[in-house]
Design a protein around this motif. Structure first.
Motif, PDB file in Angstrom:
ATOM      1  N   PRO A   1       0.835  -1.204   0.000  1.00 48.99           N
ATOM      2  CA  PRO A   1       0.000   0.000   0.000  1.00 48.99           C
ATOM      3  C   PRO A   1       0.871   1.256   0.000  1.00 48.99           C
ATOM      4  O   PRO A   1       2.013   1.239   0.493  1.00 48.99           O
ATOM      5  CB  PRO A   1      -0.791  -0.125   1.308  1.00 48.99           C
ATOM      6  CG  PRO A   1      -0.803  -1.597   1.599  1.00 48.99           C
ATOM      7  CD  PRO A   1       0.504  -2.120   1.093  1.00 48.99           C
ATOM      8  N   VAL A   2       0.346   2.336  -0.537  1.00 51.09           N
ATOM      9  CA  VAL A   2       1.130   3.559  -0.712  1.00 51.09           C
ATOM     10  C   VAL A   2       1.756   4.015   0.601  1.00 51.09           C
ATOM     11  O   VAL A   2       2.914   4.447   0.639  1.00 51.09           O
ATOM     12  CB  VAL A   2       0.228   4.673  -1.305  1.00 51.09           C
ATOM     13  CG1 VAL A   2       0.958   6.014  -1.289  1.00 51.09           C
ATOM     14  CG2 VAL A   2      -0.200   4.317  -2.726  1.00 51.09           C
ATOM     15  N   ARG A   3       0.997   3.904   1.685  1.00 52.04           N
ATOM     16  CA  ARG A   3       1.519   4.386   2.969  1.00 52.04           C
ATOM     17  C   ARG A   3       2.706   3.576   3.473  1.00 52.04           C
ATOM     18  O   ARG A   3       3.465   4.031   4.333  1.00 52.04           O
ATOM     19  CB  ARG A   3       0.407   4.376   4.018  1.00 52.04           C
ATOM     20  CG  ARG A   3      -0.086   2.989   4.370  1.00 52.04           C
ATOM     21  CD  ARG A   3      -1.125   3.021   5.497  1.00 52.04           C
ATOM     22  NE  ARG A   3      -1.571   1.689   5.860  1.00 52.04           N
ATOM     23  CZ  ARG A   3      -2.583   1.066   5.297  1.00 52.04           C
ATOM     24  NH1 ARG A   3      -3.258   1.673   4.318  1.00 52.04           N
ATOM     25  NH2 ARG A   3      -2.933  -0.149   5.685  1.00 52.04           N
ATOM     26  N   ASP A   4       2.863   2.349   2.960  1.00 50.75           N
ATOM     27  CA  ASP A   4       3.941   1.472   3.421  1.00 50.75           C
ATOM     28  C   ASP A   4       5.113   1.378   2.457  1.00 50.75           C
ATOM     29  O   ASP A   4       6.061   0.629   2.710  1.00 50.75           O
ATOM     30  CB  ASP A   4       3.393   0.059   3.658  1.00 50.75           C
ATOM     31  CG  ASP A   4       2.331   0.016   4.746  1.00 50.75           C
ATOM     32  OD1 ASP A   4       2.427   0.854   5.671  1.00 50.75           O
ATOM     33  OD2 ASP A   4       1.421  -0.832   4.669  1.00 50.75           O
ATOM     34  N   LEU A   5       5.053   2.109   1.348  1.00 47.94           N
ATOM     35  CA  LEU A   5       6.133   2.031   0.363  1.00 47.94           C
ATOM     36  C   LEU A   5       7.429   2.567   0.952  1.00 47.94           C
ATOM     37  O   LEU A   5       7.457   3.667   1.526  1.00 47.94           O
ATOM     38  CB  LEU A   5       5.765   2.815  -0.895  1.00 47.94           C
ATOM     39  CG  LEU A   5       4.682   2.190  -1.794  1.00 47.94           C
ATOM     40  CD1 LEU A   5       4.338   3.143  -2.933  1.00 47.94           C
ATOM     41  CD2 LEU A   5       5.159   0.863  -2.349  1.00 47.94           C
ATOM     42  N   PRO A   6       8.538   1.828   0.818  1.00 49.93           N
ATOM     43  CA  PRO A   6       9.809   2.293   1.373  1.00 49.93           C
ATOM     44  C   PRO A   6      10.442   3.374   0.501  1.00 49.93           C
ATOM     45  O   PRO A   6      10.079   3.548  -0.669  1.00 49.93           O
ATOM     46  CB  PRO A   6      10.671   1.025   1.372  1.00 49.93           C
ATOM     47  CG  PRO A   6      10.118   0.216   0.238  1.00 49.93           C
ATOM     48  CD  PRO A   6       8.649   0.514   0.184  1.00 49.93           C
TER      49      PRO A   6
END
Length: 464
Positions: free
Chosen positions: A32-37
């Motif tokens: 998910p976008v919020r978890d992209l490194p």
């Protein structure tokens, strides 16, 4: 169930591969976008190494399992199904891998649930967290899927109330139902086609592409293939009407399955029915199913126009590659025809696919199931867009009816190449990522070699 020692080794090796895939996907997957490194995140780099380490282990386990299937005491279909369940288990709770399509499915389901025209408007019209997860390329693109799948996605959206974690689990559960149906029908299709049921399961259900893209990637192709296989089993069992209905439902998930109706007709003719009567059974059943499913889904007939949904300009299908190359040459010479090169090659590709399909069915020597597999492979190869999981359209039925070992060997080679062709994030490859991927694969090769040396030519080798 107590498994033979060699089969247990394959099971453990494949489990180590999928476990490494799942673990690496926690930082390198289609998150998910919020978890992209961040681009330089060390955990993402290690995750990418881990994913390709696991990929090589899984491919090795699958190839070794194939040696057992060809051996003097091959595993039973029941034992192979247990191996499939064990290999798939670590991927069930892993993040999406190798594609972000599952986020598009969820957004499209929410649009249908909100009574939006999913064939005219893209996920950007929906807005909110779900739309934010869809790749920018597809934000303004209508859905290319049929009403059966969109109805299922809509029901899932209503059930999960738009919550992303629950939606992802629901989509994976739907994909698993498709995979289970594929595994259930493969032995039956093989027996009807005079092929080995165990070999069919190994090639068509335990195939790494199934685990990577249908289980881990949760692609709706599993539902299409499961329904298609079930329809063919019904038709082979002299139940053409349910067969036509199931094949039509498959085509109302993804359009290529419509070719299965030709197999339903041919199977009736081969059983002694007059061609006119076979058509009179199949065509009305397909039309009635289409009308009923479209009315029940409430999406209208926009799915017909959506078949022309544009493809990615960077797609690596043969017709797209030739179109881009031709366009570049024409642009270099200042020709006004440069913009027409890509659509022209797409038309050539579709014409080539139609010619190939016509030639396959004209000869029809291999039998309807194998002919359908070859036809779907031709559609995937010559179409304007191609993805690694598209290969499963034809591979699934080729596995069920492959007439020779040489055919299976070619499928193994294609599988191994395609399994390594896509990043776990579903994004484009750059030099640094390629090096990390190669490092992970090379590390797995070293580990496999050391294990082979330590075992001193294990029993698996003696089954070759």
């Amino acid at each position: 169930m107590a498994l033979p020692v060699d089969l247990r080794r394959c099971q453990v090796l494949g489990l180590a591969g999928t476990a490494s895939l799942a673990l690496g996907g926690e930082t390198a997957g289609a998150l998910p976008v919020r978890d992209l490194p961040a681009p330089a995140d060390v955990h993402a780099a290690l995750g990418l190494v881990g994913v390709y380490f696991g990929l090589v282990l899984l491919i090795a386990a699958w190839v070794l399992l194939g040696r057992l299937v060809r051996g003097a005491e091959p595993p039973t279909p029941r034992e192979l199904l247990l191996v499939l369940a064990v290999w798939a288990a670590p991927l069930l709770l892993a993040p999406p891998l190798f594609s972000r399509d599952v986020y598009s499915y969820l957004a499209q389901g929410a649009m249908v649930d909100a009574h939006m025209d999913v064939y005219v408007q893209g996920p950007a019209r929906l807005g909110g967290p779900l739309a934010d997860e869809v790749a920018p390329l597809w934000q303004h693109t209508g859905a290319p899927y049929g009403p059966v799948f969109l109805a299922a996605a809509s029901a899932l959206s209503a059930l999960t109330r738009g919550e992303l974690p629950a939606g992802l689990l629901g989509m994976r559960a739907l994909a698993l139902i498709g995979v289970a149906l594929m595994a259930l029908v493969l032995p039956r299709l093989a027996r009807h086609s005079g092929a080995d049921p165990a070999a069919a399961l190994w090639l068509g259900a335990l195939n790494p592409l199934v685990l990577l893209h249908l289980v881990a990637g949760a692609h709706n192709d599993s539902v299409m293939l499961g329904l298609l296989g079930a329809g063919l089993v019904a038709a082979l069992g002299r139940h053409p009407l349910p067969g036509a209905v199931l094949v039509t439902l498959a085509a109302l998930v993804k359009a290529p399955a419509v070719l299965g109706l030709a197999a339903v007709v041919v199977l009736q003719v081969r059983s002694g029915r007059h061609p006119a009567k076979a058509l009179a059974t199949t065509v009305p059943a397909a039309v009635a199913t289409t009308v009923a499913a479209t009315a029940a889904a409430g999406t209208g007939y926009g799915w017909i126009g959506a078949l022309e949904t544009p493809v990615s300009p960077h797609n690596w299908a043969l017709s797209s590659l030739l179109g881009r190359a031709t366009g570049a040459v024409l642009a270099r010479f200042g020709s006004d025809l440069a913009p027409l090169a890509l659509p022209a090659w797409h038309l050539f590709g579709l014409a080539g696919a139609a010619a190939a399909v016509a030639a396959i069915w004209w000869r029809l020597r291999p039998g309807p199931v194998y002919a359908l597999g070859l036809s779907l492979a031709a559609v995937a190869a010559f179409g304007p867009a191609i993805r690694p999981w598209y290969a499963l359209w034809g591979l699934f039925l080729i596995a069920a009816a492959a007439p020779s070992t040489s055919v299976r060997q070619r499928v193994v080679a294609v599988t191994a190449v395609l399994a390594l062709a896509t990043l776990p994030s579903g994004g484009a490859v750059d030099g640094g990522q390629l090096m990390l991927a190669v490092s992970g694969g090379a590390l797995a090769v070293v580990v496999l070699w050391q294990a082979h040396q330590a075992a001193g030519a294990p029993a698996l080798e003696r089954t070759a």
